[in-house]
Write a protein that holds these residues in place. Structure first.
Motif, PDB file in Angstrom:
ATOM      1  N   LEU A  33       3.175 -22.308  48.537  1.00  0.00           N
ATOM      2  CA  LEU A  33       3.558 -20.895  48.507  1.00  0.00           C
ATOM      3  C   LEU A  33       3.159 -20.189  49.804  1.00  0.00           C
ATOM      4  CD1 LEU A  33       2.600 -19.891  44.838  1.00  0.00           C
ATOM      5  CD2 LEU A  33       4.890 -20.280  45.770  1.00  0.00           C
ATOM      6  N   THR A  34       4.146 -19.894  50.633  1.00  0.00           N
ATOM      7  CA  THR A  34       3.917 -19.076  51.824  1.00  0.00           C
ATOM      8  C   THR A  34       3.959 -17.605  51.414  1.00  0.00           C
ATOM      9  OG1 THR A  34       6.278 -18.947  52.302  1.00  0.00           O
ATOM     10  CG2 THR A  34       5.053 -20.811  53.269  1.00  0.00           C
ATOM     11  N   PHE A  35       3.476 -16.732  52.285  1.00  0.00           N
ATOM     12  CA  PHE A  35       3.583 -15.292  52.025  1.00  0.00           C
ATOM     13  C   PHE A  35       5.036 -14.915  51.741  1.00  0.00           C
ATOM     14  CE2 PHE A  35      -0.370 -13.786  54.653  1.00  0.00           C
ATOM     15  CZ  PHE A  35      -1.185 -14.511  53.816  1.00  0.00           C
ATOM     16  N   GLU A  36       5.938 -15.470  52.528  1.00  0.00           N
ATOM     17  CA  GLU A  36       7.369 -15.150  52.398  1.00  0.00           C
ATOM     18  C   GLU A  36       7.896 -15.552  51.021  1.00  0.00           C
ATOM     19  OE1 GLU A  36      10.466 -13.194  53.707  1.00  0.00           O
ATOM     20  OE2 GLU A  36       8.975 -13.704  55.240  1.00  0.00           O
ATOM     21  N   LYS A  37       7.563 -16.764  50.586  1.00  0.00           N
ATOM     22  CA  LYS A  37       8.029 -17.245  49.278  1.00  0.00           C
ATOM     23  C   LYS A  37       7.439 -16.415  48.143  1.00  0.00           C
ATOM     24  CE  LYS A  37       8.938 -22.092  50.467  1.00  0.00           C
ATOM     25  NZ  LYS A  37       8.476 -23.495  50.279  1.00  0.00           N
ATOM     26  N   ILE A  38       6.173 -16.087  48.272  1.00  0.00           N
ATOM     27  CA  ILE A  38       5.509 -15.264  47.250  1.00  0.00           C
ATOM     28  C   ILE A  38       6.215 -13.917  47.118  1.00  0.00           C
ATOM     29  CG2 ILE A  38       3.395 -13.954  46.742  1.00  0.00           C
ATOM     30  CD1 ILE A  38       1.850 -16.324  48.089  1.00  0.00           C
ATOM     31  N   HIS A  39       6.455 -13.280  48.246  1.00  0.00           N
ATOM     32  CA  HIS A  39       7.040 -11.938  48.227  1.00  0.00           C
ATOM     33  C   HIS A  39       8.466 -11.962  47.683  1.00  0.00           C
ATOM     34  CE1 HIS A  39       7.145  -7.740  49.291  1.00  0.00           C
ATOM     35  NE2 HIS A  39       8.263  -7.909  49.980  1.00  0.00           N
ATOM     36  N   LYS A  40       9.244 -12.913  48.133  1.00  0.00           N
ATOM     37  CA  LYS A  40      10.639 -13.005  47.655  1.00  0.00           C
ATOM     38  C   LYS A  40      10.687 -13.265  46.153  1.00  0.00           C
ATOM     39  CE  LYS A  40      13.248 -14.338  51.770  1.00  0.00           C
ATOM     40  NZ  LYS A  40      14.002 -15.413  52.453  1.00  0.00           N
ATOM     41  N   SER A  41       9.794 -14.112  45.675  1.00  0.00           N
ATOM     42  CA  SER A  41       9.776 -14.445  44.246  1.00  0.00           C
ATOM     43  C   SER A  41       9.400 -13.244  43.395  1.00  0.00           C
ATOM     44  CB  SER A  41       8.790 -15.586  43.996  1.00  0.00           C
ATOM     45  OG  SER A  41       9.120 -16.716  44.770  1.00  0.00           O
ATOM     46  N   LEU A  42       8.366 -12.524  43.811  1.00  0.00           N
ATOM     47  CA  LEU A  42       7.953 -11.329  43.078  1.00  0.00           C
ATOM     48  C   LEU A  42       9.044 -10.266  43.135  1.00  0.00           C
ATOM     49  CD1 LEU A  42       4.212 -11.094  44.215  1.00  0.00           C
ATOM     50  CD2 LEU A  42       5.064 -11.874  41.990  1.00  0.00           C
ATOM     51  N   HIS A  43       9.627 -10.111  44.304  1.00  0.00           N
ATOM     52  CA  HIS A  43      10.676  -9.100  44.475  1.00  0.00           C
ATOM     53  C   HIS A  43      11.879  -9.411  43.595  1.00  0.00           C
ATOM     54  CE1 HIS A  43      13.250  -6.244  46.754  1.00  0.00           C
ATOM     55  NE2 HIS A  43      12.096  -5.633  46.893  1.00  0.00           N
ATOM     56  N   LYS A  44      12.176 -10.691  43.446  1.00  0.00           N
ATOM     57  CA  LYS A  44      13.304 -11.102  42.594  1.00  0.00           C
ATOM     58  C   LYS A  44      13.053 -10.676  41.142  1.00  0.00           C
ATOM     59  CE  LYS A  44      15.894 -15.235  41.176  1.00  0.00           C
ATOM     60  NZ  LYS A  44      15.955 -16.722  41.299  1.00  0.00           N
ATOM     61  N   GLY A  45      11.832 -10.892  40.653  1.00  0.00           N
ATOM     62  CA  GLY A  45      11.498 -10.489  39.290  1.00  0.00           C
ATOM     63  C   GLY A  45      11.565  -8.987  39.103  1.00  0.00           C
ATOM     64  N   ILE A  46      11.122  -8.251  40.106  1.00  0.00           N
ATOM     65  CA  ILE A  46      11.166  -6.791  40.046  1.00  0.00           C
ATOM     66  C   ILE A  46      12.609  -6.294  40.045  1.00  0.00           C
ATOM     67  CG2 ILE A  46      10.677  -4.713  41.418  1.00  0.00           C
ATOM     68  CD1 ILE A  46       7.978  -6.086  42.139  1.00  0.00           C
ATOM     69  N   GLU A  47      13.457  -6.914  40.858  1.00  0.00           N
ATOM     70  CA  GLU A  47      14.874  -6.526  40.888  1.00  0.00           C
ATOM     71  C   GLU A  47      15.532  -6.777  39.534  1.00  0.00           C
ATOM     72  OE1 GLU A  47      16.876  -4.911  43.063  1.00  0.00           O
ATOM     73  OE2 GLU A  47      14.958  -4.469  43.987  1.00  0.00           O
ATOM     74  N   MET A  48      15.179  -7.888  38.888  1.00  0.00           N
ATOM     75  CA  MET A  48      15.708  -8.173  37.541  1.00  0.00           C
ATOM     76  C   MET A  48      15.306  -7.059  36.574  1.00  0.00           C
ATOM     77  SD  MET A  48      14.807 -12.250  37.517  1.00  0.00           S
ATOM     78  CE  MET A  48      14.736 -12.347  35.726  1.00  0.00           C
ATOM     79  N   ALA A  49      14.064  -6.616  36.686  1.00  0.00           N
ATOM     80  CA  ALA A  49      13.587  -5.550  35.795  1.00  0.00           C
ATOM     81  C   ALA A  49      14.277  -4.225  36.100  1.00  0.00           C
ATOM     82  CB  ALA A  49      12.068  -5.406  35.931  1.00  0.00           C
ATOM     83  N   ARG A  50      14.477  -3.945  37.382  1.00  0.00           N
ATOM     84  CA  ARG A  50      15.141  -2.688  37.776  1.00  0.00           C
ATOM     85  C   ARG A  50      16.550  -2.604  37.188  1.00  0.00           C
ATOM     86  NH1 ARG A  50      13.258  -3.175  43.675  1.00  0.00           N
ATOM     87  NH2 ARG A  50      11.482  -1.771  43.842  1.00  0.00           N
ATOM     88  N   LYS A  51      17.229  -3.744  37.129  1.00  0.00           N
ATOM     89  CA  LYS A  51      18.595  -3.759  36.604  1.00  0.00           C
ATOM     90  C   LYS A  51      18.632  -3.550  35.093  1.00  0.00           C
ATOM     91  CE  LYS A  51      20.456  -6.650  40.291  1.00  0.00           C
ATOM     92  NZ  LYS A  51      20.796  -8.019  40.719  1.00  0.00           N
ATOM     93  N   LYS A  52      17.568  -3.973  34.423  1.00  0.00           N
ATOM     94  CA  LYS A  52      17.536  -3.894  32.959  1.00  0.00           C
ATOM     95  C   LYS A  52      16.927  -2.597  32.452  1.00  0.00           C
ATOM     96  CE  LYS A  52      16.313  -6.566  28.867  1.00  0.00           C
ATOM     97  NZ  LYS A  52      15.739  -7.823  28.335  1.00  0.00           N
ATOM     98  N   TYR A  53      15.951  -2.058  33.186  1.00  0.00           N
ATOM     99  CA  TYR A  53      15.193  -0.891  32.711  1.00  0.00           C
ATOM    100  C   TYR A  53      15.285   0.256  33.704  1.00  0.00           C
ATOM    101  CZ  TYR A  53      13.242  -4.447  29.644  1.00  0.00           C
ATOM    102  OH  TYR A  53      13.104  -5.461  28.743  1.00  0.00           O
ATOM    103  N   HIS A  54      15.404   1.468  33.134  1.00  0.00           N
ATOM    104  CA  HIS A  54      15.513   2.653  33.981  1.00  0.00           C
ATOM    105  C   HIS A  54      14.112   3.089  34.399  1.00  0.00           C
ATOM    106  CE1 HIS A  54      17.225   6.172  35.730  1.00  0.00           C
ATOM    107  NE2 HIS A  54      16.614   7.003  34.908  1.00  0.00           N
TER     108      HIS A  54
END
Length: 341
Positions: A116-137
């Protein structure tokens, strides 16, 4: 005083500014994933809880931080990070939170996970947050943490990483135990981040000690902190209380966390009311709800039961948190009617 029940508290629309994403893993997810990443589970349910969770007061802040390392071992892949980020946001939404600032330390997650590089960590977390943003207001932002206990060269790398990703970080934070790690050392890094456009919050004044209140003032004057994580030990220094109050620096207060780390011995001893009465801006936060097996509503319940907080008190603290959030005003204004309309 109006009696508030758990469902009343959960229904209050909330703002949370201080929640560690890397310590917000659901208990069910922790138990499910631990064996998959090679962590043997204890044989009984109670022993498993003792293995990963902090549900009763520990000796001090340092003991708590060490316990976090057990749960950290589960954060072993990009897929896991995406999942825990989504679930953390989902759990927050279900607890009434509509504006959420999550923070994480790239160095903390990367420890022992060479893939896990910093880049991979950040992209992975950001992906989960984007999924939540799409589902929840809800508004969800990320704060990057510098661990003060790491070598200075590591801190430099983290700050440079945060600056390079300032489109997806809203702020920079300095965390971990202050004892033996003077905040002034990090001044050049935080000045650099501020110049690049990142906002600044700093963990300070959490654990008791003779320098604790002064470190809060140093974090504001020297590191440029616009908010303080915890800051509760200023209660012992009227001069610093006046300084924080006059500068209008909000405190990110975490009542249950402060009890579990023994920053104060009992809930009754917690100075949140005293600080509010002194005109200090106060916000209410959960800190590490996964490892503490809590929700933000649990912190509200403690404040209602022990300190007599009313709905009006909670709304006042949420208004302070909303105003103090590091989201751009244009984004916050779109949500204004949801909270206070």
């Amino acid at each position: 005083m109006e009696k508030l029940y758990s469902h009343n508290i959960r229904d209050i629309l909330k703002v949370e500014l201080h929640r560690h994403l890397d310590c917000s893993v659901r208990w069910s997810t922790l138990v499910e994933l631990a064996p998959q990443v090679g962590i043997p589970l204890a044989s009984t349910s109670q022993a498993r809880k003792e293995q990963f969770l902090i549900t009763s007061p520990m000796k001090d802040l340092s003991s708590v931080l060490n316990k976090f390392l057990n749960a950290q071992k589960v954060l072993a892949s990009e897929e896991i990070l995406t999942r825990i980020a989504f679930e953390a946001c989902e759990d927050a939404y279900n607890d009434g939170i509509r504006l959420l600032e999550l923070r994480y330390a790239p160095t903390f997650i990367a420890e022992g996970h060479k893939n896990l590089t910093f880049e991979k960590i950040h992209k992975s977390l950001h992906k989960g947050i984007e999924m939540a943003r799409k589902k929840y207001h809800m508004l969800i932002g990320l704060i990057c943490i510098v661990q003060r206990v790491k070598p200075f060269a590591e801190a430099e790398k983290v700050v440079d990483f945060a600056i390079a990703h300032k489109d997806s970080f809203i702020a920079l934070d300095l965390a971990d135990n202050e004892e033996g790690f003077d905040p002034k050392v990090f001044a050049p890094l935080f000045q650099k981040a501020k110049k690049a456009g990142l906002r600044i919050t700093v963990h300070s004044g959490e654990a008791p000690g003779p320098l604790s209140a002064q470190w809060v003032q140093d974090s504001i004057e020297i590191l440029g902190a616009e908010r303080i994580g915890h800051g509760i030990q200023i209660v012992h220094d009227p001069k610093v209380i006046n300084f924080v109050q006059s500068r209008r620096i909000p405190l990110e207060i975490c009542p249950i966390s402060n009890y579990l780390t023994q920053s104060f011995k009992t809930y009754e001893d917690h100075p949140i009311r005293q600080l509010m009465n002194a005109g200090v801006l106060v916000t209410i936060n959960s800190d590490d709800p996964g490892v503490f097996a809590t929700t933000l509503s649990d912190d509200y319940e403690v404040l209602h039961r022990v300190h007599g907080f009313t709905k009006e008190d909670f709304h006042r603290c949420n208004q302070v948190a909303f105003d103090a959030s590091f989201f751009p005003d244009v984004e916050k204004n779109r949500f204004m009617t949801d909270f206070f309309g």
